[in-house]
Scaffold this motif. Structure first.
Motif, PDB file in Angstrom:
ATOM      1  N   GLY A  20       0.821  -1.214   0.000  1.00 32.96           N
ATOM      2  CA  GLY A  20       0.000   0.000   0.000  1.00 32.96           C
ATOM      3  C   GLY A  20       0.850   1.257   0.000  1.00 32.96           C
TER       4      GLY A  20
ATOM      5  N   GLY B 278      -6.180  -5.051  -3.590  1.00 39.22           N
ATOM      6  CA  GLY B 278      -5.063  -4.120  -3.444  1.00 39.22           C
ATOM      7  C   GLY B 278      -3.780  -4.668  -4.040  1.00 39.22           C
TER       8      GLY B 278
ATOM      9  N   ALA C 176      -4.199   1.380  -2.830  1.00 41.46           N
ATOM     10  CA  ALA C 176      -3.614   1.604  -1.502  1.00 41.46           C
ATOM     11  C   ALA C 176      -4.702   1.703  -0.440  1.00 41.46           C
TER      12      ALA C 176
END
Length: 653
Positions: free
Chosen positions: A588, A630, A616
């Motif tokens: 992230g 993600g 993120a």
């Protein structure tokens, strides 16, 4: 060899950190007397830590505050234009009163304890003098922000149509019955919930000892060791000086506890190097300020915040340090990612190896200074000793180890100077902690924290995300212009209960508030650490603050990550789960860095930057679906950018 650019560090410190504006006496008698007093202050606290003397709690804390007040009025002038060569006549009165209060507490200790909640006239007089001295001392050292908060809270306590000295009701949720001056002062003076509360206890034990440790380490050359090792290891890499700034500021920042002092100390060396290889003035300043602020988030010492958390939450110090480690390292990783991407985008190389310190040679000369750090870690985590005892023994070990090499050896004068500097350095933190005691005392007396929690939850509409956002804003506003320790204590006192009431773990709530109280130092309009860095770099202060926010953007996301996913704090998690959550957090942070810099192997277009940010934010939640989405975004982004880089024949990162 690399030379440090000549910068008036003291002038910079005084411009952005009021606690640096001290007197320079012309009278050798006065100067010598104050040196002896500073030594007495240090030896008293070392004797208390060693267990050699053990006065009762209120006696000890009153002695500590009395000593610190005495030193404040001796070394800090009342106003900017006041003479710094002499002690003003009225300051002698303040110094006498500073001694009178602990004397009164010492002589009448048992009687004061027996009548807690029912202060007599003399208690009220001495308590009133104490409050006035603390507010005035805090004004001289930190400026008006902190004492004004204390005064406002006192006025709030006195308001109330039923019983208050000021017969006006506070509107809305903050309504309380009101208190008379006698009751308020008795509460602030004669128990451990007011001025002599938790914050003063931490200042008089943990903070003082680790300041002594820091001063002793500094005297024997630890600062040079950190700088030389950092630049020797990373100086030759792409964008090397910026990475050096991050490493050096992080290591020193964890110990010294002052973002501004850290900027001036490390930035004077690293900012000119960053500018030399091609980083802009604003970016160079931003790297120094964000790394310096992060030092206070970095274990093992965390600028002393970990000790206050441990005392406040009633949990072991080592639990806090372990929990804070991964988020702090990820914060620094985010800064390194952006530095690397900026260097690749602007084609900034590192420094020639022949201009850098030799790592082997540096370790040969200074490597033994690692022993006290290893010893400290052992004492804190594995020995079974208390933190206070461990810190005390580490100071002794540091002095002994420093004698092993000529370059680090300290004579008696060096040790004396370190002890004198320790007492003077503690003054600003200790006075701020005493002033914060007014806020904490009023909050406990009036139930303000419960009312504030209800207000924040009400504004958030019982939505966790909205409540977190309102808490973040509250912490950053309260943290503006305040030193790190009082900023943390005030924000936690006011904002953390709201998060805890919504079911957030107390440790996560405290760390959330702490992060944003620290980030107030780099966030305009009052970004003191960023402004100090701009003073060194020659950049625009406000632009430096804006670039600092961009550089620390991952840090603004990390607290949300560990609130939604306590495994990031290693709470109720296995080792494998801890690694998994740390890796997803790193992904992230990488996506945020690429989106902010607009570069990953090649230029990143607007659409891809939005996709990266979305990926993120998906990783904030700890569910399997959001993690997969993600990580999937990360894989796609890297693949697409590699293809584009190959297509355009750009240089890879």
């Amino acid at each position: 060899m690399i030379k440090e650019e000549k910068i008036d560090k003291q002038a910079l410190l005084e411009e952005f950190e009021k606690e640096s504006r001290t007197r320079n006496f012309v009278s050798p008698i006065v100067e010598k007397a104050l040196k002896w007093i500073a030594l007495i202050v240090t030896f008293y606290h070392l004797a208390y830590a060693s267990g050699y003397i053990r006065p009762e709690t209120l006696r000890h804390r009153s002695i500590h505050v009395g000593m610190i007040l005495f030193m404040t009025f001796a070394i800090y002038p009342a106003f900017k234009k006041s003479s710094r060569k002499f002690i003003a006549w009225y300051d002698y009165i303040f110094m006498i009163l500073s001694v009178a209060i602990p004397t009164y507490m010492w002589v009448n200790y048992q009687a004061i304890i027996d009548r807690v909640g029912d202060a007599n006239q003399m208690d009220v007089i001495m308590g009133t003098i104490l409050v006035l001295l603390v507010i005035e001392a805090s004004r001289r050292i930190t400026g008006w922000a902190l004492p004004l908060i204390g005064i406002i809270f006192m006025i709030y306590a006195l308001m109330g149509a039923r019983q208050g000295l000021i017969p006006i009701n506070v509107p809305g949720l903050f309504l309380h019955r009101g208190f008379q001056w006698t009751k308020l002062i008795g509460h602030l003076f004669s128990n451990t919930e007011g001025i002599y509360g938790t914050s003063v206890n931490v200042a008089s034990t943990y903070i003082f000892l680790f300041i002594v440790f820091g001063e002793v380490m500094n005297k024997c050359g630890m600062g040079k060791f950190f700088n030389d090792i950092a630049i020797g290891l990373a100086g030759h890499t792409k964008g090397g000086p910026a990475k050096v700034a991050v490493i050096a500021a992080g290591l020193l920042g964890s110990i010294n506890g002052s973002a501004i002092a850290n900027v001036v100390t490390t930035g004077a060396f690293t900012i000119p190097l960053m500018k030399k290889i091609g980083y802009s003035k604003e970016f160079s300043g931003a790297v120094s300020s964000t790394a310096s602020v992060g030092g206070q988030l970095l274990p093992p010492i965390m600028g002393a915040a970990a000790f206050i958390m441990a005392e406040t939450l009633g949990i072991k110090y080592k639990v806090i340090v372990v929990s804070a480690a991964i988020p702090a390292l990820i914060y620094y990783l985010g800064i390194i990612f952006q530095i690397q991407m900026r260097a690749s985008k602007d084609k900034l190389d590192g420094m020639p190896k022949d201009q850098l310190p030799n790592v082997k040679e540096t370790m040969k000369i200074y490597g033994h200074l690692v022993i006290p750090i290893i010893f400290l870690v052992y004492m804190l985590f594995f020995s079974g000793y208390t933190v206070i005892k461990g810190a005390f023994l580490t100071i002794l070990i540091t002095i002994v180890v420093a004698q092993l090499k000529k370059e680090t050896r300290m004579n008696l004068k060096d040790i004396e100077q370190a002890f004198i500097a320790s007492a003077k350095s503690t003054v600003s933190v200790a006075i701020a902690c005493a002033c914060v005691g007014i806020v904490i005392g009023v909050s406990s007396l009036t139930g303000f924290t419960i009312n504030m929690a209800s207000t924040i939850i009400s504004l958030g509409g019982k939505s966790l995300m909205l409540t977190l956002v309102f808490t973040m804003v509250t912490c950053m506003i309260l943290g503006m212009g305040l030193p790190s320790i009082p900023a943390y204590i005030i924000t936690v006192t006011i904002a953390a209960p709201a998060l805890i009431e919504l079911g957030i773990r107390p440790l996560a709530a405290h760390l959330f508030c702490f992060y944003f109280a620290m980030f107030a130092n780099i966030t305009p309009p009052v970004a003191l650490a960023s402004f100090a860095a701009a003073g060194i770099s020659g950049g625009n202060p406000m632009k430096t603050g804006i670039v600092s926010v961009k550089l620390a953007l991952a840090g603004f996301i990390i607290p949300y990550m560990f609130v939604y996913n306590n495994q990031l704090l290693l709470i109720d998690t296995t080792f494998i789960q801890g690694i998994q959550v740390a890796l997803t957090a790193c992904v992230g942070v990488f996506l945020i860095s690429a989106a902010v810099e607009g570069f990953l192997y090649t230029k990143v277009n607007v659409l891809m930057r939005i996709i990266m940010l979305a990926g993120a934010f998906l990783l904030i939640d700890s569910s399997l679906l959001t993690d997969l989405l993600g990580v999937g975004t990360f894989i796609v982004a890297v693949a697409v950018q590699k293809l584009l880089a190959k297509k355009h024949s750009n240089v890879a990162v």
